[in-house]
Write a protein that holds these residues in place. Structure first.
Motif, PDB file in Angstrom:
ATOM      1  N   GLN A 194      -7.203  12.492  -9.009  1.00 24.93           N
ATOM      2  CA  GLN A 194      -7.851  11.972  -7.823  1.00 24.93           C
ATOM      3  C   GLN A 194      -8.708  10.752  -8.127  1.00 24.93           C
ATOM      4  O   GLN A 194      -8.764   9.802  -7.336  1.00 24.93           O
ATOM      5  N   THR A 216       1.459   6.411  -7.285  1.00 24.02           N
ATOM      6  CA  THR A 216       0.270   7.027  -7.879  1.00 24.02           C
ATOM      7  C   THR A 216      -0.047   8.415  -7.347  1.00 24.02           C
ATOM      8  O   THR A 216      -1.082   8.981  -7.703  1.00 24.02           O
ATOM      9  N   GLU A 217       0.837   9.035  -6.539  1.00 24.61           N
ATOM     10  CA  GLU A 217       0.483  10.306  -5.905  1.00 24.61           C
ATOM     11  C   GLU A 217       0.265  11.432  -6.909  1.00 24.61           C
ATOM     12  O   GLU A 217      -0.409  12.414  -6.609  1.00 24.61           O
ATOM     13  N   GLN A 242      -6.518   7.724  -8.152  1.00 24.44           N
ATOM     14  CA  GLN A 242      -6.106   7.327  -6.816  1.00 24.44           C
ATOM     15  C   GLN A 242      -7.258   6.626  -6.084  1.00 24.44           C
ATOM     16  O   GLN A 242      -7.047   5.635  -5.389  1.00 24.44           O
ATOM     17  N   ARG A 263       0.827  -1.209   0.000  1.00 25.25           N
ATOM     18  CA  ARG A 263       0.000   0.000   0.000  1.00 25.25           C
ATOM     19  C   ARG A 263       0.861   1.258   0.000  1.00 25.25           C
ATOM     20  O   ARG A 263       0.518   2.264  -0.626  1.00 25.25           O
ATOM     21  N   ARG A 264       1.984   1.225   0.727  1.00 25.16           N
ATOM     22  CA  ARG A 264       2.890   2.388   0.705  1.00 25.16           C
ATOM     23  C   ARG A 264       3.469   2.603  -0.680  1.00 25.16           C
ATOM     24  O   ARG A 264       3.578   3.745  -1.163  1.00 25.16           O
ATOM     25  N   THR A 323       0.843   4.155  -2.941  1.00 25.75           N
ATOM     26  CA  THR A 323       0.699   5.591  -2.695  1.00 25.75           C
ATOM     27  C   THR A 323       1.822   6.377  -3.356  1.00 25.75           C
ATOM     28  O   THR A 323       1.593   7.416  -3.992  1.00 25.75           O
ATOM     29  N   ARG A 336      -7.367   2.841  -4.502  1.00 24.37           N
ATOM     30  CA  ARG A 336      -7.650   2.588  -3.077  1.00 24.37           C
ATOM     31  C   ARG A 336      -8.717   1.507  -2.923  1.00 24.37           C
ATOM     32  O   ARG A 336      -8.714   0.770  -1.933  1.00 24.37           O
TER      33      ARG A 336
END
Length: 275
Positions: A265, A260-261, A268, A253-254, A257, A272
């Motif tokens: 939106q 895809t930062e 993202q 998950r890190r 993130t 998620r």
């Protein structure tokens, strides 16, 4: 290539603005040591909340390498509310046809010092051309900018010399600040273009900017630059399925993130959902 981001299109370019704010933090806080507010690696001030226009330059890799902020002078602006001592007690300029140009910076770490396309000199000129041409179309006649003596020399050398100054130079921290006036004229734009050898349209389409910027986070689905690729979603879903414990799942998950930062939106949110 230049993209201008304002109140009308900023919803499409939130990731580009985030990278621009990160560039500002690296330049103004890390390199220049200015007393600016930086949060989560981004330099954002109160004037960014007043619907300014941001002139942003992206290089061939899709990275933000230069920017400038344009703000109307009819309301709060930096010369009136932060650097007012330069004016020696005179009232600040307030006109619908005068904009304030601030927060100009370039990525000197990535750019070279020559006059080639991906250089400090070239990007500086491209941002200036974009700012003046955008201002012209908006009916703006003049721009006022708070600069230091180094930037003043840069402007003079690059065919963009101020035609006048307001007030008198004042010490501001480690530098001396002055308020410079520049007209948004055809002659000025032509002079900058001649210096830099730029004869093409510096503006890119919004679609081209989104496509080039999104490539840095992985391939995008054909015809849908605002969504993550199916391959990217499947990769992370597989990694989560194969995680043997909670620590491995958290590591996936890190990574998701971090990768895809800079995606829109919507992209993202879609990623998620698989987490």
């Amino acid at each position: 290539m230049i993209i201008t981001i304002d109140a009308l299109n900023r919803h499409r370019f939130a990731p580009v603005l985030d990278e621009m704010y990160r560039l500002r933090a690296r330049v103004f806080q890390d390199r220049l040591g200015w007393d600016v507010d930086v949060k989560d690696g981004k330099e954002i001030d109160i004037f960014d909340n007043l619907d300014p226009a941001h002139v942003v330059c992206l290089d061939d890799d899709g990275d933000v390498v230069g920017c400038m902020r344009l703000l109307q002078t009819t309301g709060p602006h930096m010369l009136a509310d932060v650097f007012h001592s330069i004016l020696d007690g005179e009232a600040p300029l307030r006109s619908a046809q005068i904009w304030e140009a601030t927060r100009f910076c370039v990525d000197t770490v990535k750019l070279t010092g020559s006059r080639k396309r991906n250089s400090i000199s070239y990007v500086t000129s491209e941002v200036m051309i974009g700012a003046f041409e955008y201002a012209q179309k908006a009916g703006i006649l003049d721009a006022v900018a708070v600069i230091d003596p180094v930037m003043n020399r840069v402007l003079k050398r690059s065919g963009n010399a101020p035609y006048d100054y307001l007030g008198t130079p004042k010490p501001m921290g480690k530098v001396t600040a002055m308020a410079a006036l520049m007209d948004c004229s055809d002659e000025r734009i032509a002079s900058i273009r001649e210096f830099a050898g730029i004869d093409h349209d510096v503006f890119a389409s919004e679609e081209d900017v989104l496509k080039r910027f999104s490539r840095r986070a992985g391939p995008s689905r054909s015809g849908d630059n605002d969504a993550p690729a199916a391959e990217l979603r499947e990769y992370f879903a597989q990694q989560l399925r194969e995680a043997s414990n909670d620590d491995e799942a958290r590591a996936v998950r890190r990574l998701m993130t971090a990768v895809t930062e800079h995606l829109p939106q919507e992209a993202q949110d879609a990623l998620r959902r698989i987490a």
